[in-house]
Scaffold this motif. Structure first.
Motif, PDB file in Angstrom:
ATOM      1  N   VAL A   1       0.181   7.805   4.017  1.00  0.00           N
ATOM      2  CA  VAL A   1       0.044   6.348   4.089  1.00  0.00           C
ATOM      3  C   VAL A   1       0.558   5.879   5.447  1.00  0.00           C
TER       4      VAL A   1
ATOM      5  N   ASN B   1       6.717   6.235  -0.153  1.00  0.00           N
ATOM      6  CA  ASN B   1       5.758   6.950   0.705  1.00  0.00           C
ATOM      7  C   ASN B   1       5.941   8.459   0.562  1.00  0.00           C
TER       8      ASN B   1
ATOM      9  N   THR C   1       0.828  -1.211   0.000  1.00  0.00           N
ATOM     10  CA  THR C   1       0.000   0.000   0.000  1.00  0.00           C
ATOM     11  C   THR C   1       0.864   1.264   0.000  1.00  0.00           C
ATOM     12  N   GLN C   2       2.162   1.123  -0.294  1.00  0.00           N
ATOM     13  CA  GLN C   2       3.071   2.270  -0.288  1.00  0.00           C
ATOM     14  C   GLN C   2       2.670   3.287  -1.348  1.00  0.00           C
ATOM     15  N   SER C   3       2.997   4.561  -1.106  1.00  0.00           N
ATOM     16  CA  SER C   3       2.775   5.581  -2.122  1.00  0.00           C
ATOM     17  C   SER C   3       4.076   5.829  -2.892  1.00  0.00           C
TER      18      SER C   3
END
Length: 409
Positions: A261, A246, A227-229
């Motif tokens: 995040v 992130n 789910t990292q940005s």
């Protein structure tokens, strides 16, 4: 580096591979007491060095962007000690606001990319030519290739990035290349190869047949199933591409606590000779980790520096080029580092920033131990997230949004 003017620091991060160290010349030697001269400005982005004694400052406007109006940039040649303007460009057309970039080309002229415009100026800051770029989005700076070509791109997390190759002599677009995904990070380059950190993968383009051609054999999806940005700027060193993820945040006056995040941010390594050889390692291990800039790599000592601006942590590792393993070296908590940095390669020191007591401080650290060796307050209410440079006279310059400072000792 043949595309850049032969000075110690002709463009952002010193070199297009973003080593954040001087190309050549004398290195700052600290005294027992650091001092600072500061000057209030509009939004300061960076300083670069031309011929001996020449220092150029790039600034831009911002208030008009709050009203959805076009913004502009300006270049000044400043006194290397007092920081007062010696020569000043006219307002340079920009449009959408984002800190742009400036470099001195091997031909001796200054080039600026800001908003949706590219500009060419002489070193008296006189405007020679301007080019309106085709996409009405900010373009976050550029790299100059070894063949002298200028490469820029639009900044967006939703619209795919478009690389534009600009001829420096005619200031015209000679090639347009559409990328497979959006990109927030600035470009990096080695020779005539351009590296792009997209919002989920890193990929590269080689110069061939008078254009840039994508390397279909080199790409790494660094987000994957996480789910990292998105990642920010990539450093090319020790045979690896290094960047941090992130990157989505809510920066206002500082990066502290501004992660979006709720996972730790990571340092990512991708081998330049084989994109299947990669690694990702958490930096602080704390949730909500975030950054807006690149790591720092000391190639001579094999030391890698990552940080988590949101949680105020800096982490150092040793890197073994043979095994490509990272082992923890030191960790420093409670330091509000967020800006691009400077590596004093010969003395082994990092120049970074700290944000405390509601203001900006410039800090010197020993890269081998993390021990603090010097600190000076430059003030201002914003934590810097932009570009410093070395100076000419045992000094460095620090840009921190609403001010520029000269640090000396």
């Amino acid at each position: 580096m043949t595309g850049y003017f032969d000075s110690p620091w002709p463009g952002e991060d010193g070199t297009p591979d973003r080593r954040q160290t001087a190309r050549h010349g004398a290195e700052m030697v600290m005294s027992d007491r650091l001092r600072a001269t500061t000057r209030r400005t509009l939004m300061s982005t960076m300083t670069v060095l031309g011929a001996p004694g020449e220092v150029f400052l790039l600034t831009h406007s911002v208030l008009r962007s709050n009203l959805k109006l076009p913004t502009s940039a300006r270049v000044e040649r400043i006194d290397p000690e007092t920081l007062a303007p010696i020569a000043r460009s006219p307002r340079l057309a920009g449009g959408p606001m984002w800190p742009g970039g400036m470099a001195i080309h091997a031909n001796g002229d200054l080039y600026v990319v800001y908003g949706r415009y590219a500009h060419r100026l002489d070193r008296q800051c006189r405007l020679m030519a301007s080019l309106r770029l085709p996409i009405n989005l900010p373009h976050n700076s550029f790299v100059i290739l070894a063949n002298g070509m200028i490469v820029t791109k639009n900044l967006s997390d939703s619209v795919p990035a478009r690389l534009l190759v600009i001829d420096p002599d005619t200031l015209s677009i000679i090639a347009t290349i559409d990328c497979p995904e959006p990109s927030i990070a600035r470009l990096s380059a080695v020779g005539t190869t351009v590296y792009v950190v997209g919002v989920r993968s890193i990929f590269r383009y080689h110069w061939a047949r008078d254009t840039l051609v994508r390397d279909d054999d080199w790409c790494h999806d660094y987000v994957g199933t996480t789910t990292q940005s998105y990642g920010w700027d990539v450093v090319l060193a020790l045979g690896q591409a290094w960047f941090m993820d992130n990157g989505r945040h809510r920066y206002q006056t500082s990066m502290i606590g501004r992660g979006v995040v709720q996972t730790p941010n990571r340092l990512i390594r991708v081998a330049l000779d084989n994109a299947d050889d990669h690694d990702a390692i958490t930096i602080s291990g704390l949730n909500g980790g975030s950054i807006t800039n690149p790591p720092l790599i000391d190639s001579d000592r094999g030391i890698v520096i990552g940080f988590d601006s949101a949680n105020r942590v800096m982490q150092a590792w040793n890197f073994d080029p043979a095994t490509r393993a990272l082992t923890e070296r030191w960790r420093k908590s409670g330091i509000g580092c967020a800006s691009h940095m400077i590596l004093l390669a010969r003395s082994g020191q990092i120049i970074t920033n700290d944000y405390r007591r509601g203001g900006e401080e410039v800090v010197f650290l020993d890269i081998e131990t993390g021990a603090e060796t010097g600190r000076v307050r430059i003030g201002g209410i914003t934590q810097g997230v932009v570009f410093p440079s070395i100076g000419w006279s045992n000094d460095v310059y620090w840009c921190s949004m609403r001010r520029v400072a000269r640090i000396f000792g």
